[in-house]
Design a protein around this motif. Structure first.
Motif, PDB file in Angstrom:
ATOM      1  N   SER A   8      59.641  37.581  49.923  1.00 11.89           N
ATOM      2  CA  SER A   8      58.810  38.602  50.548  1.00 11.89           C
ATOM      3  C   SER A   8      58.974  39.926  49.782  1.00 11.89           C
ATOM      4  N   ILE A   9      57.878  40.408  49.266  1.00 15.63           N
ATOM      5  CA  ILE A   9      57.910  41.641  48.488  1.00 15.63           C
ATOM      6  C   ILE A   9      57.292  42.749  49.327  1.00 15.63           C
ATOM      7  N   LYS A  10      58.058  43.804  49.513  1.00 10.09           N
ATOM      8  CA  LYS A  10      57.521  44.949  50.268  1.00 10.09           C
ATOM      9  C   LYS A  10      57.500  46.164  49.365  1.00 10.09           C
ATOM     10  N   ILE A  11      56.366  46.845  49.338  1.00 14.84           N
ATOM     11  CA  ILE A  11      56.286  48.116  48.617  1.00 14.84           C
ATOM     12  C   ILE A  11      56.102  49.198  49.674  1.00 14.84           C
ATOM     13  N   TRP A  12      57.023  50.154  49.645  1.00 13.80           N
ATOM     14  CA  TRP A  12      56.967  51.258  50.612  1.00 13.80           C
ATOM     15  C   TRP A  12      56.325  52.470  49.949  1.00 13.80           C
ATOM     16  N   ILE A  23      51.797  49.681  43.165  1.00 19.45           N
ATOM     17  CA  ILE A  23      50.734  48.930  43.833  1.00 19.45           C
ATOM     18  C   ILE A  23      49.777  48.378  42.774  1.00 19.45           C
ATOM     19  N   TRP A  24      49.479  49.229  41.790  1.00 18.70           N
ATOM     20  CA  TRP A  24      48.592  48.813  40.702  1.00 18.70           C
ATOM     21  C   TRP A  24      49.203  47.653  39.911  1.00 18.70           C
ATOM     22  N   VAL A  25      50.496  47.766  39.588  1.00 17.30           N
ATOM     23  CA  VAL A  25      51.157  46.682  38.840  1.00 17.30           C
ATOM     24  C   VAL A  25      51.120  45.392  39.661  1.00 17.30           C
ATOM     25  N   ALA A  26      51.409  45.493  40.943  1.00 18.50           N
ATOM     26  CA  ALA A  26      51.397  44.303  41.802  1.00 18.50           C
ATOM     27  C   ALA A  26      50.009  43.669  41.795  1.00 18.50           C
ATOM     28  N   LEU A  31      50.363  39.697  42.633  1.00 15.36           N
ATOM     29  CA  LEU A  31      51.498  39.417  43.527  1.00 15.36           C
ATOM     30  C   LEU A  31      51.072  39.405  44.980  1.00 15.36           C
ATOM     31  N   ASP A  32      51.787  38.620  45.736  1.00 18.90           N
ATOM     32  CA  ASP A  32      51.602  38.608  47.179  1.00 18.90           C
ATOM     33  C   ASP A  32      52.626  39.616  47.723  1.00 18.90           C
ATOM     34  N   TYR A  33      52.183  40.777  48.147  1.00 21.35           N
ATOM     35  CA  TYR A  33      53.132  41.795  48.607  1.00 21.35           C
ATOM     36  C   TYR A  33      52.619  42.409  49.906  1.00 21.35           C
ATOM     37  N   ALA A 202      42.001  45.530  39.119  1.00 20.56           N
ATOM     38  CA  ALA A 202      43.293  45.735  39.814  1.00 20.56           C
ATOM     39  C   ALA A 202      43.486  47.204  40.176  1.00 20.56           C
ATOM     40  N   LEU A 203      43.020  48.096  39.313  1.00 21.62           N
ATOM     41  CA  LEU A 203      43.147  49.524  39.612  1.00 21.62           C
ATOM     42  C   LEU A 203      42.243  49.894  40.794  1.00 21.62           C
ATOM     43  N   LYS A 204      41.046  49.332  40.786  1.00 22.43           N
ATOM     44  CA  LYS A 204      40.129  49.640  41.910  1.00 22.43           C
ATOM     45  C   LYS A 204      40.740  49.190  43.231  1.00 22.43           C
ATOM     46  N   ARG A 205      41.319  47.997  43.237  1.00 18.01           N
ATOM     47  CA  ARG A 205      41.941  47.496  44.480  1.00 18.01           C
ATOM     48  C   ARG A 205      43.138  48.361  44.858  1.00 18.01           C
ATOM     49  N   ALA A 206      43.932  48.729  43.839  1.00 22.18           N
ATOM     50  CA  ALA A 206      45.143  49.521  44.112  1.00 22.18           C
ATOM     51  C   ALA A 206      44.776  50.891  44.681  1.00 22.18           C
ATOM     52  N   LYS A 207      43.732  51.499  44.129  1.00 16.11           N
ATOM     53  CA  LYS A 207      43.332  52.829  44.625  1.00 16.11           C
ATOM     54  C   LYS A 207      42.869  52.745  46.073  1.00 16.11           C
TER      55      LYS A 207
END
Ligand code: GSH
Length: 215
Positions: A8-12, A23-26, A31-33, A202-207
């Motif tokens: 389980s990967i959590k980004i805070w 978030i962008w790298v994930a 990644l499933d985070y 990926a950047l669009k999704r991350a933003k």
């Protein structure tokens, strides 16, 4: 396939240029985070629960099983090395690693931390760190001066590393958006870089994810 078994990967953290990076790298890796979208200066970084995770009371923070990491650059590098996937160049050879590191340190140290963040501290966050118009304007000049170096490099190269899009570009892109928001004009080669990178899905999704929270 991942080098480390995916758990389980959590980004805070969400809402800033620094939180955008992991978030962008994930998203690039696929990644499933789970995002824990706590915002800066909302009090959420100061809770007992978050302080137990990160005594620095700073975002972003990554929790990947037993691994707890703060610092946006370290988190991004860890994710890229721990997990395969995505069209992101990961240098392996010593000199390639050193050259990529040189760009990452330069963009983070000079442009983010010594330039843009000084502007943020002494203008947007003047109520905390003090109002210092001279520091703000000299930091803007400082950013411009170092953008000239990057700009000259990008006149002859699509990305910072000759082998392709890398973590160094992720850091640069996050600083270009930030600088433009601060009214710093970009040269044609920086604008061309920004335009081409802005199309990465990926950047669009991350933003969308990162800026869903209000700060
Ligand atoms: N060097 C750190 C800087 C982290 C940082 O200063 N984060 C800010 C938000 S951009 C923060 O968490 N501030 C504390 C707060 O808002 O409570 C990194 O790159 O991750």
């Amino acid at each position: 396939m991942s080098l480390i078994k995916s758990q389980s990967i959590k980004i805070w953290g969400a809402g800033t240029s620094r939180t955008l990076r992991p978030i962008w790298v994930a998203e690039e890796i696929g990644l499933d985070y789970e995002l824990m979208p706590i915002a800066p200066r909302s009090g959420e970084t100061k809770t007992e629960a978050f302080t137990d995770l990160n005594r620095k009371q700073k975002i972003p923070l990554l929790v990947d099983g037993e691994v707890k990491l703060s610092e946006s650059v370290a988190i991004c590098r860890y994710l890229l090395e721990a997990y395969k996937g995505g069209d992101v160049f990961r240098p392996v050879a010593l000199v390639d690693r050193a050259k990529e590191d040189e760009w990452c340190c330069y963009v983070y140290g000079e442009i983010d931390e010594s330039g843009l963040y000084v502007m943020r501290r002494h203008r947007d966050l003047a109520h905390i760190y003090g109002d210092a118009p001279e520091a703000v304007s000299s930091s803007a000049d400082y950013v411009r001066r170092h953008f000239e170096v990057v700009s000259a490099h990008l006149e002859n190269s699509v990305y910072l590393m000759p082998q392709g899009f890398s973590l160094a570009d992720i850091l640069l892109m996050s600083c270009l958006d930030w600088a433009r928001a601060y009214g710093i004009e970009l040269s044609p080669s920086l604008l061309a870089f920004q335009e081409s990178v802005s199309h990465r899905p990926a950047l669009k999704r991350a933003k969308k994810t990162n800026y869903a929270v209000e700060i």
